[in-house]
Design a protein around this motif. Structure first.
Motif, mmCIF file in Angstrom:
data_model
loop_
_atom_site.group_PDB
_atom_site.id
_atom_site.type_symbol
_atom_site.label_atom_id
_atom_site.label_comp_id
_atom_site.label_asym_id
_atom_site.label_seq_id
_atom_site.Cartn_x
_atom_site.Cartn_y
_atom_site.Cartn_z
ATOM 1 N N ASP A 1 0.843 -1.187 0.000
ATOM 2 C CA ASP A 1 0.000 0.000 0.000
ATOM 3 C C ASP A 1 0.885 1.246 0.000
ATOM 4 O O ASP A 1 1.973 1.239 0.564
ATOM 5 N N GLU A 2 0.411 2.306 -0.626
ATOM 6 C CA GLU A 2 1.195 3.540 -0.733
ATOM 7 C C GLU A 2 1.527 4.126 0.639
ATOM 8 O O GLU A 2 2.599 4.681 0.843
ATOM 9 N N ARG A 3 0.655 3.984 1.601
ATOM 10 C CA ARG A 3 0.900 4.476 2.962
ATOM 11 C C ARG A 3 2.118 3.769 3.576
ATOM 12 O O ARG A 3 2.973 4.394 4.194
ATOM 13 N N ILE A 4 2.198 2.473 3.361
ATOM 14 C CA ILE A 4 3.322 1.701 3.883
ATOM 15 C C ILE A 4 4.609 2.098 3.158
ATOM 16 O O ILE A 4 5.668 2.233 3.770
ATOM 17 N N ARG A 5 4.513 2.298 1.856
ATOM 18 C CA ARG A 5 5.680 2.721 1.072
ATOM 19 C C ARG A 5 6.233 4.051 1.609
ATOM 20 O O ARG A 5 7.437 4.210 1.787
ATOM 21 N N LEU A 6 5.342 4.995 1.882
ATOM 22 C CA LEU A 6 5.771 6.288 2.423
ATOM 23 C C LEU A 6 6.399 6.141 3.804
ATOM 24 O O LEU A 6 7.387 6.809 4.128
ATOM 25 N N GLU A 7 5.836 5.259 4.610
ATOM 26 C CA GLU A 7 6.399 4.996 5.934
ATOM 27 C C GLU A 7 7.803 4.394 5.808
ATOM 28 O O GLU A 7 8.716 4.766 6.549
#
Length: 73
Positions: free
Chosen positions: A48-54
Motif C-alpha cells: 500500500d502507498e501508505r506503507i511505502r511512504l512509511e
C-alpha cells in the motif's frame, strides 16, 4: 526484522559496509546504499502507498542517524 523498519535499514547499511569492507561510513557509501534501498522500496516492494511512504521515512531516519554517528564498524 521486518522490511521497512528503521532497524532493518540500519542492518542493511552495516551489511553493505561489511560486504564492501568499508571501515567507516562515508557520504558516498550512504548515497549508494540510499539509492539502492529507495529503488527497492519504490519498484520492488509491493505494498500500500501508505506503507511505502512509511518505509521511505524510516529509511530517511536511519540514514540520518548513521550519517550523524559516522562510527566505525
Amino acid at each position: 526484522m521486518l522490511f521497512g523498519t528503521v532497524e532493518y535499514f540500519e542492518r542493511e547499511i552495516y551489511n553493505y559496509l561489511n560486504e564492501n569492507q568499508l571501515k567507516k561510513i562515508s557520504e558516498d557509501s550512504l548515497y549508494v546504499i540510499t539509492s539502492q534501498l529507495k529503488k527497492e522500496i519504490l519498484y520492488d516492494f509491493v505494498c500500500d502507498e501508505r506503507i511505502r511512504l512509511e518505509c521511505l521515512e524510516n529509511l530517511k531516519y536511519a540514514i540520518s542517524m548513521m550519517s550523524q554517528s559516522k562510527e566505525a564498524i
